[in-house]
Design a protein around this motif. Structure first.
Motif, PDB file in Angstrom:
ATOM      1  N   GLY A   1       0.795  -1.217   0.000  1.00  0.00           N
ATOM      2  CA  GLY A   1       0.000   0.000   0.000  1.00  0.00           C
ATOM      3  C   GLY A   1       0.830   1.271   0.000  1.00  0.00           C
ATOM      4  O   GLY A   1       0.302   2.365   0.226  1.00  0.00           O
ATOM      5  N   GLN A   2       2.151   1.144  -0.262  1.00  0.00           N
ATOM      6  CA  GLN A   2       3.043   2.297  -0.342  1.00  0.00           C
ATOM      7  C   GLN A   2       3.176   2.729  -1.801  1.00  0.00           C
ATOM      8  O   GLN A   2       3.331   1.901  -2.690  1.00  0.00           O
ATOM      9  N   GLU A   3       3.122   4.033  -2.035  1.00  0.00           N
ATOM     10  CA  GLU A   3       3.180   4.565  -3.398  1.00  0.00           C
ATOM     11  C   GLU A   3       4.633   4.714  -3.840  1.00  0.00           C
ATOM     12  O   GLU A   3       5.130   5.810  -4.093  1.00  0.00           O
ATOM     13  N   MET A   4       5.328   3.609  -3.934  1.00  0.00           N
ATOM     14  CA  MET A   4       6.699   3.582  -4.434  1.00  0.00           C
ATOM     15  C   MET A   4       6.672   3.657  -5.957  1.00  0.00           C
ATOM     16  O   MET A   4       6.010   2.846  -6.620  1.00  0.00           O
ATOM     17  N   ASP A   5       7.359   4.635  -6.522  1.00  0.00           N
ATOM     18  CA  ASP A   5       7.364   4.817  -7.966  1.00  0.00           C
ATOM     19  C   ASP A   5       8.795   4.880  -8.483  1.00  0.00           C
ATOM     20  O   ASP A   5       9.756   4.740  -7.729  1.00  0.00           O
ATOM     21  N   LEU A   6       8.916   5.078  -9.794  1.00  0.00           N
ATOM     22  CA  LEU A   6      10.220   5.136 -10.447  1.00  0.00           C
ATOM     23  C   LEU A   6      10.696   6.563 -10.679  1.00  0.00           C
ATOM     24  O   LEU A   6      11.674   6.766 -11.405  1.00  0.00           O
TER      25      LEU A   6
END
Length: 481
Positions: free
Chosen positions: A375-380
């Motif tokens: 549920g963590q908004e980890m992006d590139l």
């Protein structure tokens, strides 16, 4: 001799690990009348053999490497954390404690690869080769520290491509200064292509963010990052199949030593060099122990990184990009230099560039998918400064690898490039995230309100003072009259 030849390596390992039980079964089947005397002596012999096996395994794994002298710093970090609030010392001691554990984790993986074959061994190297960075990243994700995850993984890539490869080229060039060392251009070209693909996956979300061209603000960037991560994982899986199945003559597993003509040199070595030092089950047990212990220390490391940054007055970006990879990959640095000084640059290239490829094409997308599950908004989107640094680094290293040769001057150039990168991150201020911006705005609002109240009170006090002064002057005038 027939049944003996048909035995597998696992049977021989089990027979070596449990000789007392097999002897007991043979004795009982041959002479049942002596069951009482034999059974009475078996527990003592079995316990003795077990103790000897455990002692030998501990001696081989723990006491065979001088780097393991740093292991006591791990429990010391936990003790300091319990007794004091010094985050700087806890962070530093945790780093020192993780360093030998990371090296022993690689050792256990290499020992297990003896029993699994080259294909599965290559997969194990891909999985556990950068296990320390992945464990730290998962704990940071769990704590919501997305920037620490991004910066630490980026730092591992930069450290392997510039510092590790540069030291390997430099040391190998000094030893063989009279000639140019050569390595496989095919491996370098494929890895350079994968690294450029990773840069593409990181570049587009950053460009989409800074050009403000998202169709759905706040959602398109995250969706693109997750889709690109799945594509990168698929590409890395195809690369493993290509490396281990289709092109086995060009891509030799890292555990094998090859000369520059591609001929296997292991046949010329003694059999003792090829024999595993510990059994298969011992490798699995030690692999689990090291993984659990690294996980425990990683928790303390992540919890104290911000406190260490404040205590040392060092940016978190510098700690994550420079300090964590240098100490965490110390064993890989030593291995790459050692093989380069033995004129085995293919293995050094596999350690340095191969590790960078694993992190960029597997580690970073894997953390994005894990963050998606958490549920963590980890992006590139690694921010513009970090993405530009990675892009320039990949281009520079690709130019150095295109000829398939190395010397000490190329190594020195790569090391100097890394010093420039380190200095850049030391003076670089990481932009605040949305949450940090909101907290800063609230703190500023409270400060403005406090200042307004203070000034108002000061004005009121000053006005009252002026009124009292005028009243005193009027009183003095009245007295004179």
């Amino acid at each position: 001799m027939g049944p003996l030849d048909d035995r597998t390596m696992e049977d021989l390992d089990d027979e070596c690990l449990f000789p007392s039980e097999m002897d007991a079964q043979k004795t009982q089947s041959v002479d049942p009348n002596q069951h009482i005397s034999v059974s009475g002596s078996l527990p003592f012999n079995g316990n003795k053999m077990t103790r000897n096996g455990v002692y030998k395994s501990i001696k081989t794994v723990v006491f065979s490497n001088k780097l393991n002298l740093l292991m006591p710093f791990g429990p010391l970090a936990i003790l300091v954390h319990k007794m004091t609030d010094s985050n700087g010392w806890v962070f530093f001691l945790s780093l020192l404690g993780i360093t030998p554990l990371a090296e022993r984790l690689g050792y256990a993986t290499e020992q297990l690869a003896f029993f699994t074959g080259p294909t599965v061994g290559g997969l194990l190297n891909a999985t556990f080769g950068n296990a320390t960075e992945l464990i730290i990243s998962i704990y940071a994700l769990k704590s919501g520290m997305k920037r620490v995850v991004q910066l630490s993984l980026l730092g591992s890539i930069l450290s392997n491509m510039l510092l590790v490869l540069g030291c390997a080229f430099f040391c190998g060039g000094l030893v063989y200064h009279g000639k140019e060392q050569v390595f496989s251009k095919a491996t370098a070209v494929v890895n350079s292509g994968l690294l450029l693909m990773a840069v593409m996956g990181l570049l587009f979300p950053a460009v989409l963010h800074y050009t403000h061209t998202e169709r759905h603000v706040g959602k398109s960037e995250l969706a693109l990052s997750r889709f690109s991560s799945c594509v990168m994982l698929l590409a890395y899986a195809a690369y493993l199949v290509f490396q281990l199945k289709s092109q086995t003559d060009l891509y030799v597993p890292l555990g094998e030593e090859v000369n520059q003509n591609g001929e296997n040199l292991d046949n010329n070595d003694d059999d003792e060099d090829e024999a595993p030092e510990i059994s298969k089950w011992e490798s699995i047990i030690w692999l689990a122990i090291m993984t659990v212990w690294i996980s425990i220390l990683s928790d303390y490391l992540v919890d104290t990184i911000e406190g260490a940054s404040d205590a040392w007055d060092v940016p978190i970006a510098f700690i994550s990009v420079i300090l964590l990879p240098i100490i965490g990959n110390a064993a890989e640095h030593a291995s790459a230099i050692m093989f380069a000084m033995k004129d085995k640059l293919d293995i050094s290239l596999g350690v340095a560039i191969g590790s960078s490829t694993q992190i960029s094409m597997f580690g970073i997308p894997f953390c994005v998918v894990i963050g998606w599950m958490m549920g963590q908004e980890m992006d590139l989107n690694f921010q513009l400064f970090e993405t530009a640094t990675l892009f320039i680094t990949v281009i520079v290293v690709a130019f150095f690898l295109q000829e398939g040769t190395s010397n000490y001057f190329k190594g020195l150039m790569l090391i100097l490039c890394y010093l420039i990168v380190a200095a850049s991150f030391f003076v670089h201020e990481d932009p605040p995230t949305d949450g940090q911006f909101v907290r800063s705005f609230l703190r500023m609002s409270h400060l403005v309100q406090f200042s307004r109240k203070w000034l108002l009170n000061r004005d009121m006090e000053f006005g009252a003072f002026e009124r009292c002064k005028r009243q005193e002057e009027r009183t003095r005038g009245d007295l004179k009259k």
